[in-house]
Write a protein that holds these residues in place. Structure first.
Motif, mmCIF file in Angstrom:
data_model
loop_
_atom_site.group_PDB
_atom_site.id
_atom_site.type_symbol
_atom_site.label_atom_id
_atom_site.label_comp_id
_atom_site.label_asym_id
_atom_site.label_seq_id
_atom_site.Cartn_x
_atom_site.Cartn_y
_atom_site.Cartn_z
ATOM 1 N N TRP A 159 0.822 -1.209 0.000
ATOM 2 C CA TRP A 159 0.000 0.000 0.000
ATOM 3 C C TRP A 159 0.855 1.257 0.000
ATOM 4 C CZ3 TRP A 159 -4.750 -0.448 -1.414
ATOM 5 C CH2 TRP A 159 -5.472 -1.600 -1.119
ATOM 6 N N PHE A 160 2.124 1.112 0.384
ATOM 7 C CA PHE A 160 2.987 2.277 0.498
ATOM 8 C C PHE A 160 3.878 2.460 -0.730
ATOM 9 C CE2 PHE A 160 2.206 0.476 4.729
ATOM 10 C CZ PHE A 160 1.536 1.534 5.314
ATOM 11 N N SER A 161 3.720 1.620 -1.716
ATOM 12 C CA SER A 161 4.528 1.737 -2.925
ATOM 13 C C SER A 161 3.653 1.549 -4.153
ATOM 14 C CB SER A 161 5.655 0.702 -2.922
ATOM 15 O OG SER A 161 5.131 -0.616 -2.971
ATOM 16 N N ARG A 162 4.110 2.055 -5.282
ATOM 17 C CA ARG A 162 3.366 1.937 -6.525
ATOM 18 C C ARG A 162 3.725 0.649 -7.249
ATOM 19 N NH1 ARG A 162 4.746 8.161 -8.257
ATOM 20 N NH2 ARG A 162 3.244 9.181 -6.885
ATOM 21 N N LYS A 163 2.787 0.169 -8.038
ATOM 22 C CA LYS A 163 3.038 -1.051 -8.814
ATOM 23 C C LYS A 163 4.086 -0.760 -9.886
ATOM 24 C CE LYS A 163 -0.436 -3.631 -10.002
ATOM 25 N NZ LYS A 163 -1.627 -4.157 -10.713
ATOM 26 N N LYS A 164 5.054 -1.673 -9.995
ATOM 27 C CA LYS A 164 6.118 -1.496 -10.973
ATOM 28 C C LYS A 164 6.347 -2.774 -11.767
ATOM 29 C CE LYS A 164 8.810 1.999 -8.459
ATOM 30 N NZ LYS A 164 10.136 2.313 -7.868
ATOM 31 N N PHE A 165 6.774 -2.569 -13.009
ATOM 32 C CA PHE A 165 7.226 -3.668 -13.852
ATOM 33 C C PHE A 165 8.649 -3.359 -14.282
ATOM 34 C CE2 PHE A 165 2.686 -4.029 -14.080
ATOM 35 C CZ PHE A 165 2.442 -5.390 -14.184
ATOM 36 N N LEU B 249 -0.666 -6.343 -20.426
ATOM 37 C CA LEU B 249 -0.528 -7.413 -19.439
ATOM 38 C C LEU B 249 -0.948 -6.921 -18.060
ATOM 39 C CD1 LEU B 249 0.476 -10.205 -18.472
ATOM 40 C CD2 LEU B 249 2.783 -9.220 -18.350
ATOM 41 N N GLU B 250 -0.574 -5.696 -17.731
ATOM 42 C CA GLU B 250 -0.961 -5.132 -16.431
ATOM 43 C C GLU B 250 -2.473 -5.073 -16.286
ATOM 44 O OE1 GLU B 250 -2.379 -2.502 -13.513
ATOM 45 O OE2 GLU B 250 -2.552 -2.066 -15.664
ATOM 46 N N TYR B 251 -3.161 -4.686 -17.354
ATOM 47 C CA TYR B 251 -4.624 -4.626 -17.298
ATOM 48 C C TYR B 251 -5.192 -6.016 -17.055
ATOM 49 C CZ TYR B 251 -9.433 -3.522 -18.475
ATOM 50 O OH TYR B 251 -10.793 -3.366 -18.417
ATOM 51 N N HIS B 252 -4.636 -6.992 -17.741
ATOM 52 C CA HIS B 252 -5.089 -8.373 -17.577
ATOM 53 C C HIS B 252 -4.945 -8.818 -16.124
ATOM 54 C CE1 HIS B 252 -5.666 -12.636 -18.708
ATOM 55 N NE2 HIS B 252 -4.757 -12.868 -17.782
ATOM 56 N N LEU B 253 -3.814 -8.521 -15.525
ATOM 57 C CA LEU B 253 -3.565 -8.934 -14.144
ATOM 58 C C LEU B 253 -4.475 -8.215 -13.161
ATOM 59 C CD1 LEU B 253 0.354 -8.976 -14.224
ATOM 60 C CD2 LEU B 253 -1.179 -10.943 -14.307
ATOM 61 N N VAL C 139 6.962 -2.310 -24.271
ATOM 62 C CA VAL C 139 6.239 -1.479 -23.297
ATOM 63 C C VAL C 139 4.733 -1.599 -23.528
ATOM 64 C CG1 VAL C 139 5.739 0.903 -22.589
ATOM 65 C CG2 VAL C 139 8.105 0.155 -22.869
ATOM 66 N N ALA C 140 4.306 -1.550 -24.771
ATOM 67 C CA ALA C 140 2.877 -1.675 -25.088
ATOM 68 C C ALA C 140 2.326 -3.013 -24.612
ATOM 69 C CB ALA C 140 2.661 -1.511 -26.591
#
Length: 209
Positions: free
Chosen positions: A169-175, A195-199, A189-190
Motif C-alpha cells: 500500500w505504500f509503494s506503486r506497482k512497478k514492472f 498485461l498489467e490490465y489483464h492482471l 512497453v505496449a
C-alpha cells in the motif's frame, strides 16, 4: 519433457514493430510505474535506469457512454506513438499507429489464450498476419506469476523479460522490463501495459493464479 525458453542471440537486424528508432544494439532496461489517478483510469511512467522519462501512458476516463478501455503511449516530448484499444467484453487489445483507429493503421493485436489451452500464453499477431500462428507470445516464466517472457512465435527464443515487482500500500506497482538488443522497446512497453490490465482485472485469470 518440453524445452524451457532460452535467451536468444540478438537478431542480425533490428526488429522494428513500432519504429526503427526504438531498436538499439544493446539491452534496454526500463521501469514501468503505475500512477493510480482519482479520475478512474491508470496512467504509467516509463523510465530508464537513470530515471529519465522515456514514455508515458495515459488513459481517458471510461464512462457508461464510452466503456471501451484505451491507453495512449506517448514519447518523452508528448507525441503520441500509438493507441491501445481494448475490445469490449474480451481481453483483446489492438495497437494503432498514432491516435488512429483505422484498420490501415493497425500494428498488432494481443489476444487472450483460449480456455482449453494448458499453458497460459498470450498471442501477439502483427497486422499482416492472417494465420492462427502468433508472431510473438507472452509466456508466464514461473508458477508464482511474477515473471513473464516475450518469445518469438511458437519458438523458445526470448526477446524480452517482464518482472512484476511485488508492491504494498505504500509503494506503486512497478514492472521491470529487460529488452534484448535490436528489439523494439516501444513494442515491449505496449505489451506490458496490456498485461498489467489483464492482471488487474482478472481475478481468476491464469496468469495470476
Amino acid at each position: 519433457m518440453s524445452k524451457s525458453p532460452t535467451s536468444s542471440s540478438s537478431p542480425p537486424s533490428a526488429t522494428a514493430i513500432i519504429n526503427h528508432q526504438y531498436c538499439v544494439p544493446h539491452e534496454v532496461d526500463l521501469i514501468i510505474t503505475k500512477q493510480v489517478t482519482f479520475g478512474g483510469d491508470d496512467n504509467f511512467t516509463v523510465t530508464d535506469i537513470n530515471k529519465n522519462v522515456v514514455f508515458t501512458v495515459m488513459g481517458p476516463l471510461a464512462t457508461f457512454v464510452m466503456p471501451r478501455k484505451e491507453r495512449f503511449l506517448r514519447d518523452a516530448r508528448g507525441n503520441t506513438v500509438l493507441r491501445l484499444r481494448k475490445a469490449i467484453g474480451d481481453d483483446i487489445w489492438k495497437a494503432y499507429r498514432g491516435e488512429s483507429t483505422e484498420q490501415r493503421d493497425l500494428i498488432l493485436s494481443r489476444r487472450q489464450p483460449p480456455p482449453f489451452q494448458l499453458k497460459a500464453n498470450m498471442g501477439v499477431f502483427l497486422a499482416n498476419n492472417t494465420t492462427q500462428v502468433c508472431d510473438f507470445k507472452i509466456l508466464k516464466e514461473n508458477s508464482f506469476g511474477q515473471s513473464w517472457l516475450v518469445c518469438i512465435g511458437e519458438s523458445d527464443n526470448v526477446v524480452a523479460q517482464i518482472t512484476h515487482e511485488v508492491f504494498t500500500w505504500f509503494s506503486r506497482k512497478k514492472f521491470l522490463v529487460k529488452v534484448y538488443p535490436n528489439i523494439d522497446y516501444a513494442f515491449i512497453v505496449a505489451l506490458t501495459v496490456t498485461l498489467e490490465y489483464h492482471l488487474s482485472h482478472s481475478d481468476l485469470a491464469k496468469f495470476s493464479s
